[in-house]
Scaffold this motif. Structure first.
Motif, mmCIF file in Angstrom:
data_model
loop_
_atom_site.group_PDB
_atom_site.id
_atom_site.type_symbol
_atom_site.label_atom_id
_atom_site.label_comp_id
_atom_site.label_asym_id
_atom_site.label_seq_id
_atom_site.Cartn_x
_atom_site.Cartn_y
_atom_site.Cartn_z
ATOM 1 N N SER A 89 0.837 -1.200 0.000
ATOM 2 C CA SER A 89 0.000 0.000 0.000
ATOM 3 C C SER A 89 0.873 1.253 0.000
ATOM 4 N N LEU A 90 1.882 1.277 0.843
ATOM 5 C CA LEU A 90 2.777 2.425 0.932
ATOM 6 C C LEU A 90 3.536 2.639 -0.376
ATOM 7 N N GLN A 91 3.924 1.573 -1.036
ATOM 8 C CA GLN A 91 4.646 1.704 -2.305
ATOM 9 C C GLN A 91 3.798 2.341 -3.397
ATOM 10 N N GLY A 92 2.483 2.393 -3.198
ATOM 11 C CA GLY A 92 1.594 3.048 -4.143
ATOM 12 C C GLY A 92 1.232 4.472 -3.765
ATOM 13 N N ALA A 93 1.850 4.999 -2.714
ATOM 14 C CA ALA A 93 1.550 6.353 -2.245
ATOM 15 C C ALA A 93 2.118 7.390 -3.208
ATOM 16 N N SER A 94 1.595 8.611 -3.101
ATOM 17 C CA SER A 94 2.065 9.686 -3.972
ATOM 18 C C SER A 94 2.540 10.920 -3.207
ATOM 19 N N GLY A 95 2.263 11.022 -1.914
ATOM 20 C CA GLY A 95 2.654 12.188 -1.137
ATOM 21 C C GLY A 95 4.132 12.174 -0.778
ATOM 22 N N GLU A 96 4.609 13.305 -0.289
ATOM 23 C CA GLU A 96 5.983 13.388 0.213
ATOM 24 C C GLU A 96 6.044 12.888 1.655
ATOM 25 N N THR A 97 5.027 13.247 2.449
ATOM 26 C CA THR A 97 4.895 12.792 3.834
ATOM 27 C C THR A 97 3.559 12.081 3.939
ATOM 28 N N VAL A 98 3.613 10.783 4.212
ATOM 29 C CA VAL A 98 2.414 9.940 4.220
ATOM 30 C C VAL A 98 2.138 9.447 5.630
ATOM 31 N N LEU A 99 0.885 9.634 6.066
ATOM 32 C CA LEU A 99 0.409 9.049 7.312
ATOM 33 C C LEU A 99 -0.292 7.748 6.969
ATOM 34 N N MET A 100 0.147 6.652 7.576
ATOM 35 C CA MET A 100 -0.517 5.363 7.436
ATOM 36 C C MET A 100 -1.104 5.006 8.783
ATOM 37 N N LEU A 101 -2.415 4.767 8.816
ATOM 38 C CA LEU A 101 -3.144 4.466 10.044
ATOM 39 C C LEU A 101 -3.727 3.068 9.932
ATOM 40 N N ALA A 102 -3.291 2.170 10.835
ATOM 41 C CA ALA A 102 -3.738 0.780 10.740
ATOM 42 C C ALA A 102 -3.755 0.125 12.127
ATOM 43 N N HIS A 103 -3.607 -1.198 12.155
ATOM 44 C CA HIS A 103 -3.876 -2.016 13.341
ATOM 45 C C HIS A 103 -2.706 -2.932 13.696
ATOM 46 N N ASN A 104 -2.664 -3.322 14.964
ATOM 47 C CA ASN A 104 -1.758 -4.384 15.398
ATOM 48 C C ASN A 104 -2.418 -5.732 15.154
ATOM 49 N N PRO A 105 -1.654 -6.791 14.964
ATOM 50 C CA PRO A 105 -0.200 -6.836 15.133
ATOM 51 C C PRO A 105 0.589 -6.363 13.908
ATOM 52 N N GLY A 106 -0.073 -6.211 12.769
ATOM 53 C CA GLY A 106 0.632 -5.896 11.529
ATOM 54 C C GLY A 106 1.401 -4.604 11.542
ATOM 55 N N GLY A 141 11.021 7.844 -4.745
ATOM 56 C CA GLY A 141 9.608 7.509 -4.829
ATOM 57 C C GLY A 141 9.277 6.366 -3.885
ATOM 58 N N TRP A 142 8.012 6.281 -3.513
ATOM 59 C CA TRP A 142 7.580 5.231 -2.582
ATOM 60 C C TRP A 142 7.754 3.841 -3.172
ATOM 61 N N SER A 143 7.661 3.708 -4.471
ATOM 62 C CA SER A 143 7.781 2.376 -5.082
ATOM 63 C C SER A 143 9.168 1.770 -4.856
ATOM 64 N N ALA A 144 10.149 2.617 -4.539
ATOM 65 C CA ALA A 144 11.523 2.140 -4.348
ATOM 66 C C ALA A 144 11.844 1.751 -2.916
ATOM 67 N N ILE A 145 10.944 2.004 -1.974
ATOM 68 C CA ILE A 145 11.293 1.718 -0.579
ATOM 69 C C ILE A 145 11.283 0.221 -0.297
ATOM 70 N N ARG A 146 12.125 -0.159 0.651
ATOM 71 C CA ARG A 146 12.254 -1.562 1.047
ATOM 72 C C ARG A 146 12.298 -1.648 2.568
ATOM 73 N N MET A 147 12.034 -2.826 3.075
ATOM 74 C CA MET A 147 12.112 -3.064 4.521
ATOM 75 C C MET A 147 13.549 -2.829 5.000
ATOM 76 N N GLY A 148 13.665 -2.336 6.221
ATOM 77 C CA GLY A 148 14.966 -2.148 6.845
ATOM 78 C C GLY A 148 15.758 -0.971 6.339
ATOM 79 N N THR A 149 15.122 -0.035 5.632
ATOM 80 C CA THR A 149 15.871 1.080 5.047
ATOM 81 C C THR A 149 15.499 2.442 5.619
ATOM 82 N N ALA A 150 14.503 2.514 6.479
ATOM 83 C CA ALA A 150 14.075 3.809 7.028
ATOM 84 C C ALA A 150 14.900 4.182 8.253
#
Length: 162
Positions: A89-106, A141-150
């Protein structure tokens, strides 16, 4: 640079006897959501796009943040989503600063997996209700992000604000 605000919904009300998806926030959760919005403004960390689970408690949390008219996608797939779905979902974002609001445990698993190194905070691994991570990616771009890189910019839980 891309900035992610990764927030778990505020405390929900288990006493209402509603289906999980329809469960609203309790009074503490409502107060916490407002405090988190105040904190985001004080930190000058405001989203220009929101990706939000379609559940009642995530929608109510978002509303009580008081962020104004930010373009928002309410996504059914973010309801109880795992880290892989959150990443897609995040890789499909278009903003510069994105708020993602979701649930645990994910969302907690995603927070722990997306950063190079988690913050030195006793509540980060558990990711309690209202937990909010601000993380930065060196990506065009968001499409380029990967786990463990933030890189962790900030982390807060509502109990530190109220």
């Amino acid at each position: 640079m891309k900035r992610l605000i990764l927030m778990r919904h505020a405390k929900s009300d288990w006493s209402v006897g509603m289906p999980d998806h329809a469960r609203p926030l309790n009074a503490r959760g409502q107060k916490s959501a407002g405090s988190l919005g105040d904190w985001l403004r004080a930190q000058a960390v405001l989203p220009d796009q929101v990706l939000c689970s379609s559940s009642a408690r995530t929608r109510e949390t978002l509303d009580l943040l008081g962020l104004g008219d930010v373009p928002t996608r309410f996504e059914d797939r973010l309801y109880l989503a795992g880290p892989g779905t959150l990443l897609k979902s995040l890789q499909g974002a278009s903003g510069e600063t994105v708020l993602m609001l979701a649930h645990n445990p994910g969302i907690g698993e995603f927070a722990n997996s997306v950063v190079e190194r988690g913050p030195d905070h006793p509540k980060f691994a558990a990711y309690p209700t209202g937990a909010t991570l601000v993380a930065d990616f060196d990506a065009g771009g968001w499409s380029a992000i990967r786990m463990g890189t933030a890189r962790c910019h900030a982390f807060i839980v509502p109990r530190e604000l109220t």
